[in-house]
Design an enzyme around this catalytic site. Structure first.
Site, PDB file in Angstrom:
ATOM      1  N   ASP A   1      -4.860  -0.741  -1.630  1.00  9.96           N
ATOM      2  CA  ASP A   1      -5.966   0.229  -0.960  1.00  9.96           C
ATOM      3  C   ASP A   1      -5.256   1.471  -0.986  1.00  9.96           C
ATOM      4  O   ASP A   1      -5.089   1.785  -1.103  1.00  9.96           O
ATOM      5  CB  ASP A   1      -5.316  -0.469   0.369  1.00  9.96           C
ATOM      6  CG  ASP A   1      -5.671   0.308   1.598  1.00  9.96           C
ATOM      7  OD1 ASP A   1      -7.011   0.714   1.712  1.00  9.96           O
ATOM      8  OD2 ASP A   1      -5.099   1.359   1.573  1.00  9.96           O
TER       9      ASP A   1
ATOM     10  N   GLU B   1      -9.422   0.793  -5.232  1.00  5.41           N
ATOM     11  CA  GLU B   1     -10.402   1.665  -4.733  1.00  5.41           C
ATOM     12  C   GLU B   1      -9.741   3.124  -5.011  1.00  5.41           C
ATOM     13  O   GLU B   1      -8.862   3.436  -4.307  1.00  5.41           O
ATOM     14  CB  GLU B   1     -10.197   1.027  -3.091  1.00  5.41           C
ATOM     15  CG  GLU B   1     -10.847   1.841  -2.263  1.00  5.41           C
ATOM     16  CD  GLU B   1     -10.572   1.876  -0.557  1.00  5.41           C
ATOM     17  OE1 GLU B   1     -10.891   1.553   0.244  1.00  5.41           O
ATOM     18  OE2 GLU B   1      -8.817   1.324  -0.616  1.00  5.41           O
TER      19      GLU B   1
END
Length: 687
Positions: free
Chosen positions: A338, A375
């Site tokens: 993330d 990401e």
């Protein structure tokens, strides 16, 4: 010193079971005194024992360590750490707080845990989180190991552990709904769909109370332990149930041939900003674990109040140790990071050309072969799609998402961009010598509209989040097909169904590693909410009635998945660079006329012909994003004919047929309806 206590060892960090007891080791540079408190139950207000570490015999360099005999797996414990409280210097020691072990493998969550009490000064041990000793050797893996599927054979399915089975209509036993074991009951559904990997939204222990008043943190992007599986996803109430049931789930997925990828959050913690609770890192060594501005204020590159100091040597090692633990002891197959671009920043937040933590992860031999998905952006504007550091990392291709959405809502200039995305985004990746599957292709994910809502809403509808619809992205690139929200209009419903199929075709047929989102295969809706992080209810859950409502979409997607896996298996999952693949395939772009692609800004149609030299397969992919039907001239084939495999404008079962049953095309033209995709093939089809 007591007979059952000795100085212990600095390594390994955390609580490590040894003959006759447990060795504890903790890093804290600025602590002046350390105590370990032991508890018999999750919600005990008084410790059953306190062990104070002597700086003379239990401290080496900045490591505090002790061996305590008689301690076993399942023992609850926590740290009380003394030191200066000087916020202006970044030091926030508070000896009234019971602190989790940063390397703790399990967390005991008392019934009366209170984030509010953790934010205030004062000792409230009965409501404090506690770490639990875990002995990995006590679990029988029955020969299980990570699967190591090749990237070419991977179709990722992103899902939420709780949300997948929480709905009463899930037909999962009530005691196991929303749990690791509940997922096991739905493995046959996932096998039938044809995916090869599940990507679980965060399962590191998080703080569900890190949310607006009256809400809960449903998604789990609020970690407080990087080694412990989230307690609430267990079905039993024993101290080690979360760890054991998580391992049961992984083992069951592996037996079904499905990999397990974890969505990991190494960019911030649930401790928040200056007003947040003291649960672990803040009270152990605040300036080590967090990026601080002017030495005192929390840097916020995450949008969540603080930023983990990932390139500090101690934090860097913790991150790598966490990953290695999940691979070696929990048999995880991969990780999605993330806001991974934050890991490219130094302690001052400056972008580093060669971030140590990213190279540590990529080059660690224990992680070799593990899937690493980034990401490649953060909440402070750093965007690294196509430029993320490393040779092995795969990237969530946010440009794929945006450009495919734009094409199917008839945006100007989208033809050139979607054409590049279909063939692996060479404008982004080819020059770096990237392999094809290093682009993770997706149209939706947990963050944003579901696929159904993407074709049903022009605007977000997050009113129930309690933030006056201010939260969630405004850049959705969606089109409601004529009516905002649910409708009984059959024409609009037909168009929405077609659009959903269009998105699935491009995602699963484009070069790259495809990712689907939970429920998109049955048009799951969140009622226009594009940010359900705090909606632990039917808005965020999988509604299993959708499987029957939209069984045509499920069939469509499962046939797409099946063919993709078959083809990659035929080629033995060989990984090649994008440049190599593009040279192995003869590509030709067409428009409504052969050899006449329309690249103009106002064009909404394109056709791609490919001939795969190694196996003689020819295909002709036609995209009509226009609001009127178009007749496309077909390129001639030598010694063969075109056969229709897919036409998203047709009703089931003609929208997609089994590969070997592709329908002959009798003409040299093909009519493609508005907002439709057709895929014609020529190879191995009976004459």
């Amino acid at each position: 010193m007591n007979q059952d206590i000795n100085s212990g060892q600095t390594s390994p960090l955390g609580a490590h079971v040894r003959d006759g007891g447990v060795n504890f080791s903790l890093y804290s540079r600025h602590a002046t005194r350390v105590e370990i408190l032991f508890f018999d139950h999750d919600d005990d207000a008084v410790p059953s024992r306190v062990v104070e570490l002597d700086p003379a015999s239990n401290r080496t360099y900045h490591y505090w360590h002790v061996f305590v005999a008689g301690v076993h797996s399942g023992q609850r414990y926590g740290y009380r750490i003394h030191g200066p409280y000087e916020p202006e210097e970044g030091l926030r020691f508070d000896p009234t707080k019971l602190l989790l072990d940063p390397y703790g493998k399990c967390v005991a969550y008392p019934q009366d845990y209170s984030r509010e009490l953790a934010e205030s000064h004062g000792e409230n041990l009965e409501s404090a989180l506690k770490s639990v000793v875990v002995d990995p050797e006590l679990y029988d893996w029955e020969g299980d190991q990570p699967l190591r599927h090749s990237a070419t054979q991977t179709i990722i399915y992103e899902l939420h552990v709780k949300g997948f089975t929480s709905h009463p209509n899930s037909e999962v036993d009530e005691s196991r709904r929303g749990t690791y074991l509940g997922l096991i009951e739905k493995i046959p559904y996932l096998q039938s769909l044809g995916i090869t990997a599940v990507e679980l939204l965060p399962v590191f222990q998080f703080d569900p109370q890190d949310a607006p008043p009256g809400k809960s943190n449903y998604w789990g992007y609020a970690p407080i332990s990087f080694f412990a599986p989230h307690h609430a996803y267990r079905s039993r109430n024993s101290p080690l149930a979360a760890v054991d049931e998580f391992r049961d789930m992984v083992k069951a997925f592996h037996q079904a041939g499905i990999e397990v990828i974890l969505d990991v959050v190494f960019n911030h913690t649930a401790e928040g900003n200056e007003n947040g609770p003291t649960l672990c890192f803040r009270g152990i060594d605040n300036p080590v674990y967090y990026m601080l501005e002017a030495g005192k204020h929390y840097a916020n590159y995450t949008g969540c109040g603080n930023t983990l100091n990932a390139n500090h040597s101690v934090v860097r090692r913790m991150i790598v140790d966490s990953l290695k633990y999940w691979v070696k002891e929990m048999h995880i197959d991969g990780f999605r990071f993330d806001l991974a671009s934050i890991l490219s920043r130094d302690s001052d937040g400056t972008l580093m050309p060669s971030p140590p933590v990213l190279w540590d992860i990529e080059s660690d031999p224990d992680l070799a072969g593990t899937k690493l998905l980034a990401e490649a952006w953060d909440a402070a504007g750093l965007y690294q799609v196509g430029s993320f550091v490393g040779d092995y990392w795969c990237e969530w291709n946010g440009k794929f998402r945006d450009d495919v959405r734009d094409f199917f809502r008839c945006q100007p200039g989208a033809v050139r961009r979607i054409s590049d995305r279909i063939v692996g985004s060479p404008q982004i990746y080819a020059y770096k010598g990237r392999e094809v599957e290093q682009s993770v292709n997706f149209v939706t994910c947990h963050d944003g509209f579901t696929l159904n809502d993407l074709v049903s809403y022009n605007n977000k509808h997050n009113e129930l989040n309690g933030e006056d619809n201010r939260d969630g992205s405004n850049d959705n690139r969606s089109w409601n097909c004529g009516v905002e929200g649910p409708t009984d209009d059959p024409d609009i419903e037909s168009l929405r169904n077609r659009q959903v199929k269009n998105f699935h075709v491009i995602t699963l047929m484009a070069l790259g590693m495809p990712m689907l989102t939970m429920g998109d295969e049955v048009r799951r809706t969140q009622r226009g909410n594009n940010n359900v992080y705090c909606q632990d209810n039917e808005i965020g859950w999988f509604d299993w009635d959708d499987v029957h409502r939209h069984e045509d979409i499920y069939r469509f997607v499962s046939l797409l998945c099946r063919r993709r896996v078959q083809r990659m298996t035929q080629h033995k999952g060989k990984r090649v660079t994008l440049v190599q693949l593009l040279s192995d395939v003869h590509w030709a772009w067409h428009g409504v006329k052969v050899d006449q692609p329309d690249w103009s800004c106002d064009s909404h149609c394109i056709a791609l012909q490919g001939h795969v030299r190694p196996d003689g397969l020819s295909f002709h992919l036609i995209l009509n994003g226009f609001w009127e039907p178009k007749t496309f001239e077909l390129p001639p084939l030598q010694g063969g004919r075109w056969n229709r495999w897919i036409d998203t404008s047709l009703a089931t079962p003609n929208d997609i047929v089994p590969w070997e049953s592709a329908v002959p095309v009798r003409d040299d033209h093909y009519l493609v309806e508005s907002h439709s995709v057709a895929l014609l093939i020529s190879k191995g089809i009976p004459a």
